[in-house]
Design a protein around this motif. Structure first.
Motif, PDB file in Angstrom:
ATOM      1  N   THR A  24       0.836  -1.203   0.000  1.00  0.00           N
ATOM      2  CA  THR A  24       0.000   0.000   0.000  1.00  0.00           C
ATOM      3  C   THR A  24       0.869   1.250   0.000  1.00  0.00           C
ATOM      4  OG1 THR A  24      -1.581  -1.243   1.325  1.00  0.00           O
ATOM      5  CG2 THR A  24      -1.937   1.120   1.137  1.00  0.00           C
ATOM      6  N   ILE A  25       1.890   1.217   0.839  1.00  0.00           N
ATOM      7  CA  ILE A  25       2.770   2.388   0.915  1.00  0.00           C
ATOM      8  C   ILE A  25       3.421   2.631  -0.445  1.00  0.00           C
ATOM      9  CG2 ILE A  25       4.719   3.428   2.135  1.00  0.00           C
ATOM     10  CD1 ILE A  25       2.296   2.864   3.905  1.00  0.00           C
ATOM     11  N   GLN A  26       3.807   1.544  -1.076  1.00  0.00           N
ATOM     12  CA  GLN A  26       4.409   1.646  -2.409  1.00  0.00           C
ATOM     13  C   GLN A  26       3.435   2.319  -3.370  1.00  0.00           C
ATOM     14  OE1 GLN A  26       7.526   0.763  -3.332  1.00  0.00           O
ATOM     15  NE2 GLN A  26       7.023   1.544  -5.369  1.00  0.00           N
ATOM     16  N   LEU A  27       2.207   1.824  -3.353  1.00  0.00           N
ATOM     17  CA  LEU A  27       1.186   2.352  -4.274  1.00  0.00           C
ATOM     18  C   LEU A  27       0.913   3.829  -4.006  1.00  0.00           C
ATOM     19  CD1 LEU A  27      -0.980   1.862  -6.450  1.00  0.00           C
ATOM     20  CD2 LEU A  27      -2.526   1.161  -4.636  1.00  0.00           C
ATOM     21  N   ILE A  28       0.761   4.148  -2.720  1.00  0.00           N
ATOM     22  CA  ILE A  28       0.444   5.543  -2.366  1.00  0.00           C
ATOM     23  C   ILE A  28       1.602   6.456  -2.743  1.00  0.00           C
ATOM     24  CG2 ILE A  28      -0.049   7.138  -0.480  1.00  0.00           C
ATOM     25  CD1 ILE A  28      -1.555   4.942   0.928  1.00  0.00           C
ATOM     26  N   SER A  29       2.821   5.998  -2.521  1.00  0.00           N
ATOM     27  CA  SER A  29       3.965   6.870  -2.804  1.00  0.00           C
ATOM     28  C   SER A  29       4.054   7.202  -4.293  1.00  0.00           C
ATOM     29  CB  SER A  29       5.264   6.240  -2.314  1.00  0.00           C
ATOM     30  OG  SER A  29       5.491   5.021  -2.988  1.00  0.00           O
ATOM     31  N   GLU A  30       3.460   6.339  -5.133  1.00  0.00           N
ATOM     32  CA  GLU A  30       3.439   6.664  -6.567  1.00  0.00           C
ATOM     33  C   GLU A  30       2.532   7.860  -6.857  1.00  0.00           C
ATOM     34  OE1 GLU A  30       2.355   3.026  -8.502  1.00  0.00           O
ATOM     35  OE2 GLU A  30       4.120   2.005  -7.672  1.00  0.00           O
ATOM     36  N   HIS A  31       1.538   8.090  -6.000  1.00  0.00           N
ATOM     37  CA  HIS A  31       0.674   9.260  -6.151  1.00  0.00           C
ATOM     38  C   HIS A  31       1.305  10.509  -5.541  1.00  0.00           C
ATOM     39  CE1 HIS A  31      -3.204   7.373  -7.395  1.00  0.00           C
ATOM     40  NE2 HIS A  31      -2.646   6.318  -6.860  1.00  0.00           N
ATOM     41  N   GLY A  32       2.256  10.294  -4.677  1.00  0.00           N
ATOM     42  CA  GLY A  32       2.829  11.395  -3.892  1.00  0.00           C
ATOM     43  C   GLY A  32       3.995  12.056  -4.585  1.00  0.00           C
ATOM     44  N   PRO A  33       4.882  12.748  -3.874  1.00  0.00           N
ATOM     45  CA  PRO A  33       4.790  13.025  -2.436  1.00  0.00           C
ATOM     46  C   PRO A  33       3.739  14.097  -2.120  1.00  0.00           C
ATOM     47  CG  PRO A  33       6.724  14.107  -3.336  1.00  0.00           C
ATOM     48  CD  PRO A  33       6.067  13.383  -4.478  1.00  0.00           C
ATOM     49  N   PHE A  34       3.301  14.093  -0.887  1.00  0.00           N
ATOM     50  CA  PHE A  34       2.161  14.930  -0.505  1.00  0.00           C
ATOM     51  C   PHE A  34       2.590  16.159   0.288  1.00  0.00           C
ATOM     52  CE2 PHE A  34      -0.955  12.020  -2.007  1.00  0.00           C
ATOM     53  CZ  PHE A  34      -0.387  10.753  -1.856  1.00  0.00           C
ATOM     54  N   ASP A  35       1.809  17.209   0.141  1.00  0.00           N
ATOM     55  CA  ASP A  35       2.071  18.432   0.920  1.00  0.00           C
ATOM     56  C   ASP A  35       1.679  18.243   2.380  1.00  0.00           C
ATOM     57  OD1 ASP A  35       1.113  19.643  -2.027  1.00  0.00           O
ATOM     58  OD2 ASP A  35       2.873  20.573  -1.083  1.00  0.00           O
ATOM     59  N   PHE A  36       0.614  17.504   2.606  1.00  0.00           N
ATOM     60  CA  PHE A  36       0.299  17.152   3.984  1.00  0.00           C
ATOM     61  C   PHE A  36      -0.486  15.854   4.043  1.00  0.00           C
ATOM     62  CE2 PHE A  36      -4.199  18.196   4.293  1.00  0.00           C
ATOM     63  CZ  PHE A  36      -4.396  19.183   3.349  1.00  0.00           C
ATOM     64  N   ILE A  37      -0.408  15.228   5.205  1.00  0.00           N
ATOM     65  CA  ILE A  37      -1.196  14.029   5.482  1.00  0.00           C
ATOM     66  C   ILE A  37      -2.101  14.371   6.647  1.00  0.00           C
ATOM     67  CG2 ILE A  37      -1.144  11.614   6.227  1.00  0.00           C
ATOM     68  CD1 ILE A  37       1.688  11.420   5.122  1.00  0.00           C
ATOM     69  N   ILE A  38      -3.360  14.002   6.523  1.00  0.00           N
ATOM     70  CA  ILE A  38      -4.296  14.241   7.618  1.00  0.00           C
ATOM     71  C   ILE A  38      -4.905  12.910   8.020  1.00  0.00           C
ATOM     72  CG2 ILE A  38      -6.175  14.844   6.012  1.00  0.00           C
ATOM     73  CD1 ILE A  38      -7.186  16.777   8.216  1.00  0.00           C
ATOM     74  N   SER A  39      -5.038  12.692   9.328  1.00  0.00           N
ATOM     75  CA  SER A  39      -5.588  11.415   9.758  1.00  0.00           C
ATOM     76  C   SER A  39      -6.291  11.490  11.103  1.00  0.00           C
ATOM     77  CB  SER A  39      -4.464  10.372   9.842  1.00  0.00           C
ATOM     78  OG  SER A  39      -4.998   9.123  10.203  1.00  0.00           O
ATOM     79  N   ASN A  40      -7.353  10.735  11.221  1.00  0.00           N
ATOM     80  CA  ASN A  40      -8.033  10.515  12.493  1.00  0.00           C
ATOM     81  C   ASN A  40      -7.937   9.008  12.753  1.00  0.00           C
ATOM     82  OD1 ASN A  40      -9.685  10.499  14.721  1.00  0.00           O
ATOM     83  ND2 ASN A  40     -11.575  10.779  13.573  1.00  0.00           N
ATOM     84  N   PRO A  41      -6.755   8.574  13.177  1.00  0.00           N
ATOM     85  CA  PRO A  41      -6.522   7.131  13.275  1.00  0.00           C
ATOM     86  C   PRO A  41      -7.230   6.557  14.495  1.00  0.00           C
ATOM     87  CG  PRO A  41      -4.660   8.302  14.162  1.00  0.00           C
ATOM     88  CD  PRO A  41      -5.623   9.352  13.689  1.00  0.00           C
ATOM     89  N   PRO A  42      -7.408   5.233  14.528  1.00  0.00           N
ATOM     90  CA  PRO A  42      -7.988   4.646  15.740  1.00  0.00           C
ATOM     91  C   PRO A  42      -7.061   4.921  16.924  1.00  0.00           C
ATOM     92  CG  PRO A  42      -7.226   2.936  14.230  1.00  0.00           C
ATOM     93  CD  PRO A  42      -7.103   4.225  13.511  1.00  0.00           C
ATOM     94  N   TYR A  43      -7.614   5.454  18.021  1.00  0.00           N
ATOM     95  CA  TYR A  43      -6.744   5.789  19.149  1.00  0.00           C
ATOM     96  C   TYR A  43      -7.277   5.372  20.512  1.00  0.00           C
ATOM     97  CZ  TYR A  43      -9.674  10.087  19.125  1.00  0.00           C
ATOM     98  OH  TYR A  43     -10.700  11.006  19.099  1.00  0.00           O
ATOM     99  N   ILE A  44      -8.319   4.553  20.492  1.00  0.00           N
ATOM    100  CA  ILE A  44      -8.842   4.115  21.792  1.00  0.00           C
ATOM    101  C   ILE A  44      -8.082   2.878  22.250  1.00  0.00           C
ATOM    102  CG2 ILE A  44     -10.894   3.329  23.025  1.00  0.00           C
ATOM    103  CD1 ILE A  44     -12.562   4.899  21.119  1.00  0.00           C
ATOM    104  N   LEU A  45      -7.805   2.801  23.536  1.00  0.00           N
ATOM    105  CA  LEU A  45      -7.126   1.635  24.079  1.00  0.00           C
ATOM    106  C   LEU A  45      -8.065   0.430  23.993  1.00  0.00           C
ATOM    107  CD1 LEU A  45      -5.687   4.164  25.408  1.00  0.00           C
ATOM    108  CD2 LEU A  45      -5.208   2.675  27.317  1.00  0.00           C
ATOM    109  N   THR A  46      -7.516  -0.724  23.610  1.00  0.00           N
ATOM    110  CA  THR A  46      -8.328  -1.925  23.461  1.00  0.00           C
ATOM    111  C   THR A  46      -9.131  -2.230  24.720  1.00  0.00           C
ATOM    112  OG1 THR A  46      -6.520  -2.777  22.121  1.00  0.00           O
ATOM    113  CG2 THR A  46      -8.285  -4.299  22.642  1.00  0.00           C
ATOM    114  N   ALA A  47      -8.479  -2.011  25.867  1.00  0.00           N
ATOM    115  CA  ALA A  47      -9.146  -2.321  27.138  1.00  0.00           C
ATOM    116  C   ALA A  47     -10.367  -1.446  27.380  1.00  0.00           C
ATOM    117  CB  ALA A  47      -8.150  -2.132  28.272  1.00  0.00           C
ATOM    118  N   HIS A  48     -10.399  -0.258  26.778  1.00  0.00           N
ATOM    119  CA  HIS A  48     -11.519   0.656  27.021  1.00  0.00           C
ATOM    120  C   HIS A  48     -12.682   0.435  26.076  1.00  0.00           C
ATOM    121  CE1 HIS A  48      -8.697   3.863  28.989  1.00  0.00           C
ATOM    122  NE2 HIS A  48      -8.801   2.749  29.692  1.00  0.00           N
TER     123      HIS A  48
END
Lengths: 176, 371
Positions: free
Chosen positions: B258-282
């Protein structure tokens, strides 16, 4: 991050020369609202004090904005988006503050005044129009009266002529 | 005043006198207040007075006075169909365990949605609800009673000024994410030297949609592991006619391909993300709305909540331009750990710039830059 307040530009519509006043429409771009500093604002969004973010799904996006120096409080739940509600709350606060400081000369008061003036003008226009129409009507009526008067007078004068002619005829007849 | 329900005053009186045996002269206002609090309307003053054997001690005058004062105020607002329906639904949701304000809002939003409006204040309260709409409202209310999030029940929600289509299990855009987008927009302004951006974990596509619409010269790549999410993203982008400027990839971001594929579209001016960040236990402590209906993959951040963030930190230097930025939404109190991770593991390629607070005045977003 606090949303930006509407950008202000100098120029108050009251001081336009008379020749421009007829077409002068007050708009937010021309009007200078009183300044509001972000640090004077206290915003509370009813979300509770839990972890927030991904762990919570609440639909209560109501914004309550307090302006500390003046004590004005604005509550906004106009839209479903929190960001938009915050923006609208700030606009409402601007208008309210403007009203409380400037009273008659505030933006909203001026908008109302313009509406009233427009309405008044339109009323006066129609009044004038109907006055003119009724005056014309009266004129036409007068003319008709006059004509009818004349018509009633003429047949009498014809009759006198006839009798005159008859007498003449009679006279001529007699003569002959 | 017209009240709908019948009410057994005798029974109420008996119950009242039983619970107030110690009180010889129960006060009228308390009694009527109790009746009204439990939503039992009273037909008229005469019936009340006639049946209140237990309150014979109270003079009739004060009885009428309290009746007039409290019953009128309480019931006038529920005298038409729309308000009555809203109150009924609110009670229904409360009975299922939904919190009071949320119940009321759910009821109002459902009614407004079926009547073709976005907000309850836009609905004409004196309007009669046609049978088909009533049926639809009841169906939606049934779904909501099963603790389905309101946004899934309605099938849409607003993100800034955009209406985003939503369906389970794709993660519902949170208001915090709206704020993140505002930060990004403020940073970029109208600078057209910024050309491309990448969104990691696009979900419903709300973020990409908002950015592409407000930055009309930019192009985007949006990536999500879930097929449902990608389909929804494409649909939402098409709605606002920005789909031509975006490439949506249904891929696992953690895989090197995936990284390989995405880098072919890039490089990017910025990356924005709302990644999963909740602890598994919660995860199991969350509200049923989130736990049962939203995608766990979009929420589970591992033991310390930072699994995905660490991966992003490792991979961003490959995808960003020089001085490109990485914008993240995170959980609370994770920023120190993130900063440590950057200082220790990014091989000097990334720099932690700053933390930004959300509307609850807690650190929620961080800005990281490629050196």
């Amino acid at each position: 991050m606090k949303p930006k307040l509407s950008s202000l530009s100098v120029g108050i519509s009251n001081n336009l020369p008379a020749c421009f006043q007829q077409c002068a429409c007050i708009s937010k771009k021309n009007y200078k609202f009183p300044e509001i500093l972000e640090r004077d604002l206290e915003e509370s969004i009813v979300k509770g004090s839990g972890p927030g973010g991904q762990s919570v799904n609440k639909t209560s996006n109501c914004v309550v904005l307090l302006h500390k120096p003046s004590g004005i409080v604005v509550k906004c739940h106009h839209t479903r988006s929190l960001a938009k509600n915050r923006e609208i709350a700030r606009e409402l606060l601007e208008e309210k503050l403007d009203e409380s400081i400037n009273g008659k000369n505030s933006y909203l008061a001026q908008v109302m005044q313009e509406k009233r003036d427009k309405k008044l003008k339109a009323k006066q226009k129609t009044k004038k129009k109907y006055q003119l129409l009724s005056a014309q009507k009266d004129m036409v009526q007068d003319k008709e009266d006059l004509i009818s008067e004349l018509e009633t007078v003429d047949p009498e004068s014809n009759q006198t002529d006839n009798t005159g002619m008859e007498t003449i005829d009679k006279k001529t007849d007699k003569q002959t | 005043m017209i009240f709908r329900q019948c009410f057994n005053l005798d029974l109420a009186c008996q119950n009242y006198s039983k619970t107030n045996l110690t009180c010889q002269k129960p006060h009228v206002s308390t009694f009527t207040f109790d009746l009204i609090k439990h939503k039992r309307p009273i037909n008229n003053e005469r019936e009340l007075a006639r049946n209140m054997k237990c309150l014979l001690n109270i003079p009739r005058i004060s009885l009428n006075h309290y009746m007039k004062r409290y019953s009128v105020r309480q019931f006038r607002s529920i005298s038409n169909e729309v308000n009555q329906l809203s109150a009924d639904l609110t009670r229904k949701f409360q009975n299922v365990g939904i919190e009071k304000t949320e119940s009321r809002l759910s009821a109002e939003f459902i009614i407004a949605h079926v009547m073709g409006k976005k907000m309850f204040y836009q609905v004409s309260k004196s309007a009669k609800i046609p049978g088909t709409q009533l049926k639809e409202i009841k169906e939606l209310a049934e779904k909501r009673s099963e603790r389905m999030p309101l946004q899934y029940v309605l099938g849409e929600w607003d993100f800034h000024e955009f209406t985003v289509k939503l369906a389970p299990p794709v993660l519902i855009p949170r208001p915090e994410t709206e704020e993140l987008v505002q930060f990004v927009l403020e940073d970029i302004g109208q600078d057209e030297t910024f050309q491309k951006f990448l969104e990691v974990g696009c979900g419903s596509g709300a973020v990409t949609l908002c950015l592409l619409s407000k930055l009309p010269w930019m192009k985007a790549v949006a990536c999500d592991i879930s097929k449902d999410a990608c389909n929804l993203t494409i649909e939402n982008l098409s709605r606002y006619h920005v789909d031509k400027r975006a490439s949506v990839l249904n891929r696992d971001f953690k895989s090197p391909d995936t990284i390989q594929l995405i880098s072919e579209h890039g490089p990017f001016d910025f990356i924005i993300s709302n990644p999963p960040y909740i602890l598994t236990a919660h995860l199991d402590d969350l509200d049923p709305e989130v736990k049962k209906y939203e995608d766990r993959l979009a929420l589970d951040g591992g033991q310390d909540g930072l699994d995905f963030v660490r991966h992003l930190i490792a991979v961003s230097p490959l995808l960003l331009k020089k001085e490109g930025k990485l914008w993240l939404e995170t959980g609370l109190e994770q920023h120190n750990l993130i900063e440590n991770a950057i200082n220790n593991h990014s091989v000097g390629q990334l720099k932690y710039i700053k933390s930004m607070k959300d509307f609850t005045n807690r650190e929620r977003f961080c800005l990281i830059q490629k050196v």
